[in-house]
Design a protein around this motif. Structure first.
Motif, PDB file in Angstrom:
ATOM      1  N   LYS A  40       5.035  14.933  -5.007  1.00  0.00           N
ATOM      2  CA  LYS A  40       3.617  14.651  -4.759  1.00  0.00           C
ATOM      3  C   LYS A  40       3.338  14.330  -3.287  1.00  0.00           C
ATOM      4  CE  LYS A  40       2.226  14.646  -9.172  1.00  0.00           C
ATOM      5  NZ  LYS A  40       1.196  15.580  -9.706  1.00  0.00           N
ATOM      6  N   VAL A  41       4.344  13.804  -2.583  1.00  0.00           N
ATOM      7  CA  VAL A  41       4.097  13.317  -1.224  1.00  0.00           C
ATOM      8  C   VAL A  41       4.956  13.991  -0.154  1.00  0.00           C
ATOM      9  CG1 VAL A  41       3.353  11.045  -2.044  1.00  0.00           C
ATOM     10  CG2 VAL A  41       5.761  11.401  -1.436  1.00  0.00           C
ATOM     11  N   CYS A  42       5.803  14.942  -0.541  1.00  0.00           N
ATOM     12  CA  CYS A  42       6.800  15.478   0.402  1.00  0.00           C
ATOM     13  C   CYS A  42       6.173  16.025   1.678  1.00  0.00           C
ATOM     14  CB  CYS A  42       7.691  16.510  -0.271  1.00  0.00           C
ATOM     15  SG  CYS A  42       6.838  18.005  -0.823  1.00  0.00           S
ATOM     16  N   HIS A  43       4.940  16.534   1.599  1.00  0.00           N
ATOM     17  CA  HIS A  43       4.284  17.085   2.789  1.00  0.00           C
ATOM     18  C   HIS A  43       3.929  16.010   3.813  1.00  0.00           C
ATOM     19  CE1 HIS A  43       1.147  15.791   0.042  1.00  0.00           C
ATOM     20  NE2 HIS A  43       0.251  15.858   1.000  1.00  0.00           N
TER      21      HIS A  43
ATOM     22  N   ALA B  59      20.650   7.498 -11.245  1.00  0.00           N
ATOM     23  CA  ALA B  59      19.222   7.674 -11.518  1.00  0.00           C
ATOM     24  C   ALA B  59      18.527   8.619 -10.544  1.00  0.00           C
ATOM     25  CB  ALA B  59      18.521   6.312 -11.489  1.00  0.00           C
ATOM     26  N   VAL B  60      19.238   9.031  -9.504  1.00  0.00           N
ATOM     27  CA  VAL B  60      18.629   9.902  -8.493  1.00  0.00           C
ATOM     28  C   VAL B  60      19.331  11.261  -8.497  1.00  0.00           C
ATOM     29  CG1 VAL B  60      18.083  10.190  -6.051  1.00  0.00           C
ATOM     30  CG2 VAL B  60      18.088   7.896  -7.057  1.00  0.00           C
ATOM     31  N   ASP B  61      18.545  12.324  -8.599  1.00  0.00           N
ATOM     32  CA  ASP B  61      19.072  13.678  -8.529  1.00  0.00           C
ATOM     33  C   ASP B  61      19.030  14.109  -7.058  1.00  0.00           C
ATOM     34  OD1 ASP B  61      19.565  16.412  -8.558  1.00  0.00           O
ATOM     35  OD2 ASP B  61      18.398  16.774 -10.390  1.00  0.00           O
ATOM     36  N   PHE B  62      20.134  13.875  -6.350  1.00  0.00           N
ATOM     37  CA  PHE B  62      20.140  14.124  -4.910  1.00  0.00           C
ATOM     38  C   PHE B  62      20.074  15.612  -4.576  1.00  0.00           C
ATOM     39  CE2 PHE B  62      21.761   9.784  -5.101  1.00  0.00           C
ATOM     40  CZ  PHE B  62      21.028   9.190  -4.080  1.00  0.00           C
ATOM     41  N   VAL B  63      20.549  16.463  -5.457  1.00  0.00           N
ATOM     42  CA  VAL B  63      20.409  17.904  -5.230  1.00  0.00           C
ATOM     43  C   VAL B  63      18.930  18.284  -5.249  1.00  0.00           C
ATOM     44  CG1 VAL B  63      20.872  20.205  -6.152  1.00  0.00           C
ATOM     45  CG2 VAL B  63      22.686  18.464  -6.142  1.00  0.00           C
ATOM     46  N   ARG B  64      18.219  17.767  -6.246  1.00  0.00           N
ATOM     47  CA  ARG B  64      16.789  18.087  -6.353  1.00  0.00           C
ATOM     48  C   ARG B  64      16.003  17.489  -5.177  1.00  0.00           C
ATOM     49  NH1 ARG B  64      13.542  21.632  -6.733  1.00  0.00           N
ATOM     50  NH2 ARG B  64      11.573  21.319  -7.807  1.00  0.00           N
TER      51      ARG B  64
ATOM     52  N   TYR C 225      10.890  -0.830  -7.391  1.00  0.00           N
ATOM     53  CA  TYR C 225       9.587  -1.496  -7.356  1.00  0.00           C
ATOM     54  C   TYR C 225       8.584  -0.968  -8.383  1.00  0.00           C
ATOM     55  CZ  TYR C 225      11.073  -3.529  -2.903  1.00  0.00           C
ATOM     56  OH  TYR C 225      11.745  -4.216  -1.919  1.00  0.00           O
ATOM     57  N   ASN C 226       8.987   0.026  -9.194  1.00  0.00           N
ATOM     58  CA  ASN C 226       8.030   0.630 -10.127  1.00  0.00           C
ATOM     59  C   ASN C 226       8.684   0.920 -11.474  1.00  0.00           C
ATOM     60  OD1 ASN C 226       5.572   1.447  -8.259  1.00  0.00           O
ATOM     61  ND2 ASN C 226       7.423   2.052  -7.153  1.00  0.00           N
ATOM     62  N   GLU C 227       7.869   0.882 -12.519  1.00  0.00           N
ATOM     63  CA  GLU C 227       8.315   1.322 -13.843  1.00  0.00           C
ATOM     64  C   GLU C 227       7.779   2.727 -14.110  1.00  0.00           C
ATOM     65  OE1 GLU C 227       8.699  -2.033 -17.013  1.00  0.00           O
ATOM     66  OE2 GLU C 227       6.797  -2.373 -15.958  1.00  0.00           O
ATOM     67  N   ASN C 228       8.492   3.434 -14.985  1.00  0.00           N
ATOM     68  CA  ASN C 228       8.035   4.742 -15.464  1.00  0.00           C
ATOM     69  C   ASN C 228       7.770   5.730 -14.319  1.00  0.00           C
ATOM     70  OD1 ASN C 228       8.025   3.722 -18.152  1.00  0.00           O
ATOM     71  ND2 ASN C 228       6.031   2.765 -17.735  1.00  0.00           N
ATOM     72  N   ILE C 229       8.725   5.776 -13.391  1.00  0.00           N
ATOM     73  CA  ILE C 229       8.644   6.695 -12.253  1.00  0.00           C
ATOM     74  C   ILE C 229       9.832   7.653 -12.307  1.00  0.00           C
ATOM     75  CG2 ILE C 229       9.001   6.846  -9.756  1.00  0.00           C
ATOM     76  CD1 ILE C 229       6.278   5.969 -10.034  1.00  0.00           C
ATOM     77  N   VAL C 230       9.561   8.927 -12.095  1.00  0.00           N
ATOM     78  CA  VAL C 230      10.619   9.917 -11.920  1.00  0.00           C
ATOM     79  C   VAL C 230      10.684  10.227 -10.429  1.00  0.00           C
ATOM     80  CG1 VAL C 230      11.423  12.239 -12.473  1.00  0.00           C
ATOM     81  CG2 VAL C 230      10.244  10.870 -14.217  1.00  0.00           C
ATOM     82  N   VAL C 231      11.834   9.975  -9.820  1.00  0.00           N
ATOM     83  CA  VAL C 231      11.962  10.093  -8.365  1.00  0.00           C
ATOM     84  C   VAL C 231      11.475  11.443  -7.873  1.00  0.00           C
ATOM     85  CG1 VAL C 231      13.589  10.111  -6.437  1.00  0.00           C
ATOM     86  CG2 VAL C 231      13.910   8.493  -8.315  1.00  0.00           C
ATOM     87  N   GLU C 232      11.951  12.512  -8.506  1.00  0.00           N
ATOM     88  CA  GLU C 232      11.661  13.850  -7.998  1.00  0.00           C
ATOM     89  C   GLU C 232      10.185  14.205  -8.148  1.00  0.00           C
ATOM     90  OE1 GLU C 232      14.134  13.389 -10.549  1.00  0.00           O
ATOM     91  OE2 GLU C 232      15.429  12.787  -8.883  1.00  0.00           O
ATOM     92  N   VAL C 233       9.539  13.716  -9.199  1.00  0.00           N
ATOM     93  CA  VAL C 233       8.100  13.965  -9.378  1.00  0.00           C
ATOM     94  C   VAL C 233       7.310  13.236  -8.297  1.00  0.00           C
ATOM     95  CG1 VAL C 233       6.120  13.608 -10.892  1.00  0.00           C
ATOM     96  CG2 VAL C 233       8.301  14.388 -11.853  1.00  0.00           C
ATOM     97  N   ALA C 234       7.664  11.956  -8.059  1.00  0.00           N
ATOM     98  CA  ALA C 234       6.979  11.184  -7.019  1.00  0.00           C
ATOM     99  C   ALA C 234       7.155  11.847  -5.658  1.00  0.00           C
ATOM    100  CB  ALA C 234       7.522   9.753  -6.995  1.00  0.00           C
TER     101      ALA C 234
ATOM    102  N   ILE D 173       0.798  -1.227   0.000  1.00  0.00           N
ATOM    103  CA  ILE D 173       0.000   0.000   0.000  1.00  0.00           C
ATOM    104  C   ILE D 173       0.832   1.280   0.000  1.00  0.00           C
ATOM    105  CG2 ILE D 173      -1.952  -1.188   1.072  1.00  0.00           C
ATOM    106  CD1 ILE D 173      -1.253   0.236   3.699  1.00  0.00           C
ATOM    107  N   CYS D 174       2.159   1.143   0.002  1.00  0.00           N
ATOM    108  CA  CYS D 174       3.026   2.328  -0.168  1.00  0.00           C
ATOM    109  C   CYS D 174       4.095   2.078  -1.219  1.00  0.00           C
ATOM    110  CB  CYS D 174       3.651   2.731   1.170  1.00  0.00           C
ATOM    111  SG  CYS D 174       2.511   3.648   2.234  1.00  0.00           S
ATOM    112  N   ARG D 175       3.728   1.379  -2.268  1.00  0.00           N
ATOM    113  CA  ARG D 175       4.673   1.018  -3.322  1.00  0.00           C
ATOM    114  C   ARG D 175       5.150   2.228  -4.122  1.00  0.00           C
ATOM    115  NH1 ARG D 175       4.632  -4.102  -5.958  1.00  0.00           N
ATOM    116  NH2 ARG D 175       6.077  -4.136  -7.716  1.00  0.00           N
ATOM    117  N   ASN D 176       4.273   3.188  -4.350  1.00  0.00           N
ATOM    118  CA  ASN D 176       4.617   4.385  -5.121  1.00  0.00           C
ATOM    119  C   ASN D 176       3.802   5.571  -4.594  1.00  0.00           C
ATOM    120  OD1 ASN D 176       1.977   4.227  -6.398  1.00  0.00           O
ATOM    121  ND2 ASN D 176       2.837   2.621  -7.707  1.00  0.00           N
ATOM    122  N   HIS D 177       4.024   6.738  -5.192  1.00  0.00           N
ATOM    123  CA  HIS D 177       3.393   7.943  -4.651  1.00  0.00           C
ATOM    124  C   HIS D 177       1.870   7.891  -4.730  1.00  0.00           C
ATOM    125  CE1 HIS D 177       4.027   8.616  -8.934  1.00  0.00           C
ATOM    126  NE2 HIS D 177       3.097   9.542  -8.916  1.00  0.00           N
TER     127      HIS D 177
END
Length: 278
Positions: free
Chosen positions: A193-196, A223-228, A181-190, A150-154
């Motif tokens: 969506k949930v940062c709050h 694959a991860v933009d750690f600055v962003r 665990y997911n296809e077609n995911i952009v880390v920073e976009v996900a 139930i918390c696999r993606n955003h």
């Protein structure tokens, strides 16, 4: 004020929390994320745990002395115990919350669980609310891992958090698991969506391939933009803990203690260059 940067002791593999406590100071860190294992269950990393669900007060006091000797603090506890759909897991989790409170932490990290049917999902939600209620008694927030279920993606995270609506249930966002665990995911976009709803972050790198166990020193995956990631969380009012999680690469020779530690050193230096310590 710079954020809290911690290290999940799994990053030291089979050398575990003992080595992490003894060595992270030389990497410029003073916090660890301490696992509380389930007694009698071997972990994936095959380390000797310092704390289990069967630990006594004397055991905990010994850990306190080890931490004090090396000037290390516990930022959070990792208390994964299985699927909270199972009543037995709920009871083990409550026990681990009691143990975590000994170390004065306000955050723990563990799975949210999985459910196959609508009926099971409602049971899972009820069990998680019970966990949240117990955590509240200890002034702890239980943060859901980015794991299957139930918390696999955003999208699942938002659905779950809306359904539970519990102040002591929040998210741990794992920057590599979201790709594992997911296809077609952009880390920073996900994350945006949930940062709050995020109260804890696992900093883990990846090449971005679905199901590929490739978690090297930070900055070596690509694959991860750690600055962003840092900018998003900073702008969301988050000040840590960011917990390093360096789980290695499938098929590699078992790293030595020195190699594990070098990955921490390299990761900390990379985070410095990304602005995490400014």
């Amino acid at each position: 004020m710079p954020p809290i940067i911690s290290c999940l002791t799994n990053s030291y593999g089979r050398y575990g929390p003992q080595a992490a406590i003894e060595m992270i100071g030389s990497a410029g860190l003073e916090y660890i994320e301490l696992p509380i294992r389930t007694a009698g269950v071997e972990s994936l990393f095959k380390e000797t745990p310092l704390v289990t669900s069967a630990s006594t007060l004397n055991d905990l006091n010994q850990v306190d002395r080890l931490l004090d000797r090396h000037h290390v603090k516990v930022s959070s506890c990792n208390i994964g115990s299985g699927n909270p759909l199972e009543a037995e897991v709920v009871e083990i989790t409550k026990r681990k919350l009691d143990l975590a409170s000994h170390f004065g932490v306000s955050l723990v990290v563990a799975g949210a669980g999985e459910a196959e049917t609508p009926e099971d999902l409602q049971t899972l939600y009820d069990h998680l609310r019970q966990i949240g209620d117990h955590a509240a008694k200890k002034n702890i927030t239980y943060c859901f891992e980015t794991h299957p279920g139930i918390c696999r993606n955003h999208r699942k995270m938002l659905e779950t958090m809306h359904a539970l609506a519990h102040p002591n249930l929040r998210l741990n966002f794992d920057t590599a698991n979201i790709l594992y665990y997911n296809e077609n995911i952009v880390v920073e976009v996900a994350l945006a969506k949930v940062c709050h709803l995020v109260k804890h972050v696992h900093l883990k790198d990846s090449r971005g391939e679905l199901g590929e166990w490739y978690f090297p020193a930070l900055g070596n995956g690509g694959a991860v933009d750690f600055v962003r990631v840092y900018e998003l969380m900073r702008d969301c009012g988050f000040n840590g803990p960011y917990s390093l999680e360096i789980e290695g690469i499938a098929g590699e020779d078992e790293p030595t203690l020195e190699q594990h530690h070098q990955r921490i050193l390299d990761s900390v230096e990379y985070l410095r260059n990304c602005g995490y310590f400014d």
